[in-house]
Scaffold this motif. Structure first.
Motif, PDB file in Angstrom:
ATOM      1  N   UNK A  61       7.319   1.464  -5.190  1.00 42.18           N
ATOM      2  CA  UNK A  61       6.662   0.297  -4.581  1.00 42.18           C
ATOM      3  C   UNK A  61       6.716   0.361  -3.057  1.00 42.18           C
ATOM      4  N   UNK A  62       7.844   0.829  -2.518  1.00 44.18           N
ATOM      5  CA  UNK A  62       7.950   0.952  -1.063  1.00 44.18           C
ATOM      6  C   UNK A  62       6.877   1.918  -0.546  1.00 44.18           C
ATOM      7  N   UNK A  63       6.704   3.045  -1.243  1.00 38.81           N
ATOM      8  CA  UNK A  63       5.656   3.994  -0.873  1.00 38.81           C
ATOM      9  C   UNK A  63       4.276   3.337  -0.961  1.00 38.81           C
ATOM     10  N   UNK A  64       4.047   2.598  -2.014  1.00 40.65           N
ATOM     11  CA  UNK A  64       2.748   1.930  -2.217  1.00 40.65           C
ATOM     12  C   UNK A  64       2.458   0.944  -1.082  1.00 40.65           C
ATOM     13  N   UNK A  65       3.422   0.083  -0.762  1.00 34.66           N
ATOM     14  CA  UNK A  65       3.206  -0.926   0.283  1.00 34.66           C
ATOM     15  C   UNK A  65       3.093  -0.289   1.675  1.00 34.66           C
ATOM     16  N   UNK A  66       3.686   0.894   1.825  1.00 33.01           N
ATOM     17  CA  UNK A  66       3.553   1.623   3.096  1.00 33.01           C
ATOM     18  C   UNK A  66       2.334   2.542   3.063  1.00 33.01           C
ATOM     19  N   UNK A  67       1.290   2.105   2.404  1.00 33.97           N
ATOM     20  CA  UNK A  67       0.009   2.823   2.330  1.00 33.97           C
ATOM     21  C   UNK A  67       0.157   4.236   1.780  1.00 33.97           C
ATOM     22  N   UNK A  68       1.021   4.360   0.753  1.00 34.38           N
ATOM     23  CA  UNK A  68       1.147   5.655   0.082  1.00 34.38           C
ATOM     24  C   UNK A  68       1.879   6.695   0.893  1.00 34.38           C
ATOM     25  N   UNK A  69       2.858   6.293   1.672  1.00 35.46           N
ATOM     26  CA  UNK A  69       3.644   7.250   2.449  1.00 35.46           C
ATOM     27  C   UNK A  69       4.228   8.296   1.507  1.00 35.46           C
ATOM     28  N   UNK A  70       4.178   9.568   1.916  1.00 32.82           N
ATOM     29  CA  UNK A  70       4.654  10.646   1.042  1.00 32.82           C
ATOM     30  C   UNK A  70       6.172  10.588   0.902  1.00 32.82           C
ATOM     31  N   UNK A  71       6.674  11.262  -0.125  1.00 28.32           N
ATOM     32  CA  UNK A  71       8.108  11.229  -0.413  1.00 28.32           C
ATOM     33  C   UNK A  71       8.911  11.791   0.755  1.00 28.32           C
ATOM     34  N   UNK A  72       8.459  12.918   1.329  1.00 29.02           N
ATOM     35  CA  UNK A  72       9.218  13.531   2.421  1.00 29.02           C
ATOM     36  C   UNK A  72       9.177  12.664   3.680  1.00 29.02           C
TER      37      UNK A  72
END
Length: 412
Positions: A257-268
């Protein structure tokens, strides 16, 4: 260079000849560079071969006849470049007033040639990339070098001039026989093309046999349409609203969800965020970062993400429920002091573990539409923005893409 002009420059100019001995099985003779000094001769093989019918003795070049030799233009261009190197060495001897010997010439000439070994250049480039913390690129080139060595058992001794269009086509057939999809083949060829381009820039390789130029091998044509990897909105709402009892799966859910809300920020990129990435701007807090994948590209812009209540709630949860190492915002990196290749490998290990946990999360939430991975959050956010009437050009900027064609692979 015309023979008459070379004769003006040198009493015994270097000349290409067909060696009359050690003929190949097909009857062709080795094209060799003949250097003469004090009536003594030295012959240096060029790697090319020709039959007497294909050879013009007066011009010491391949005859200009496509029927006899389809690649005569490329071969003659290569011979001209070899000749230019030889003349450059002789001029250097003359300038330095060296009474050179044939062995001295051969040593100088072959040291020139050693620069042309593609394996050595590959390995040196990989080492440099690792030392300068470009570990992702180093990994890409390492994988490409590995597959090239599987294809060509003599790759260690190959010189750049041998990596021509015929070689590239054979490599592509090899990859197809290994059931490599178009995008996988494109991955390897883009890396190989980048290495060749850099080698030409560094004057280590010649342009005459470059296989990716106009009329050469088309890397872009290998691209296949990527299967869309976004979640339907009902599945996304399920992930948002379902708190998991299992602490590992709850942690996994919140990373997604954090990645999603951050506009799909990559894992790395998510793993590398620190407190320094939070900037106060226009009365609000923003996460500001450059994508690890493209941060070294020219004119790359930083991505700015306003810290919304949803993002802040996950940052607070991470701070309260997990151990944060050093200044990192997200609890992915679990060892302090890691840098360079060690840090990269650590994040890749956590990435693999996270994707395994995402599969378990999907099973718990009965998500069967697709395989849940960290990339899905990025694709789903792209579709969410499109559904909210955000123009594709803006979506492309938000995702940090260099061109719109990449963004289009995410969207319907």
């Amino acid at each position: 260079m015309p023979n008459s002009y070379r004769s003006i420059l040198f009493k015994s100019p270097p000349k290409f000849i067909l060696l009359p001995f050690n003929a190949r099985k097909n009857g062709k003779l080795s094209v060799s560079l003949k250097v003469t000094k004090n009536r003594k001769r030295k012959y240096i093989k060029t790697g090319l071969a020709a039959s007497p019918e294909q050879w013009d003795e007066e011009q010491d070049r391949f005859v200009s006849n496509k029927k006899l030799e389809p690649q005569y233009k490329d071969y003659n261009a290569l011979l001209s470049e070899i000749e230019a190197k030889a003349i450059s060495i002789l001029r250097d001897f003359e300038f330095k007033k060296i009474d050179w010997t044939l062995n001295q010439f051969e040593d100088a000439f072959l040291n020139h040639a050693k620069k042309g070994k593609i394996n050595d250049y590959f390995e040196n480039l990989i080492t440099t990339l690792k030392e300068t913390n470009h570990v992702g690129n180093a990994e890409c080139y390492s994988k490409t070098l590995h597959i090239l060595k599987l294809f060509d058992k003599k790759f260690d001794s190959k010189i750049f001039q041998e990596i021509d269009i015929k070689y590239i086509k054979a490599f592509d057939v090899f990859l197809q026989k290994r059931d490599c999809a178009g995008n996988t083949r494109k991955y390897y060829f883009k890396a190989l093309r980048a290495v060749l381009n850099k080698a030409i820039q560094d004057k280590e390789a010649l342009e005459s046999t470059y296989p990716f130029g106009k009329g050469g091998f088309n890397v872009a044509a290998l691209e296949e349409e990527t299967i869309k990897r976004y979640l339907p909105m009902d599945c996304m709402e399920n992930i948002k609203s379902t708190i998991m009892e299992n602490p590992i799966l709850e942690f996994t859910r919140r990373l997604f969800l954090f990645s999603y809300y951050c506009y799909g920020i990559s894992f790395i990129d998510m793993a590398l965020l620190t407190k320094k990435n939070i900037i106060r701007y226009n009365g609000g807090d923003y996460i500001v970062y450059k994508r690890n994948k493209t941060k070294e590209a020219k004119k790359v812009k930083a991505i700015q993400i306003k810290i919304t209540p949803e993002i802040q709630s996950h940052l607070d949860w991470f701070a309260q429920n997990a151990i944060l190492i050093e200044e990192y915002l997200v609890p992915i990196i679990s060892r302090s002091g890691y840098q360079g290749e060690q840090l990269y490998n650590h994040i890749r290990s956590r990435f693999g573990r996270n994707n395994k946990n995402l599969k378990k999360l999907a099973k718990q939430l009965n998500i069967t539409e697709l395989t849940l991975t960290s990339y899905v959050s990025r694709h789903t956010m792209a579709m969410t923005l499109q559904d909210n009437q955000v123009p594709r050009e803006i979506i492309s900027q938000i995702l940090g893409h260099n061109d719109l064609s990449t963004t289009n692979t995410y969207l319907d």
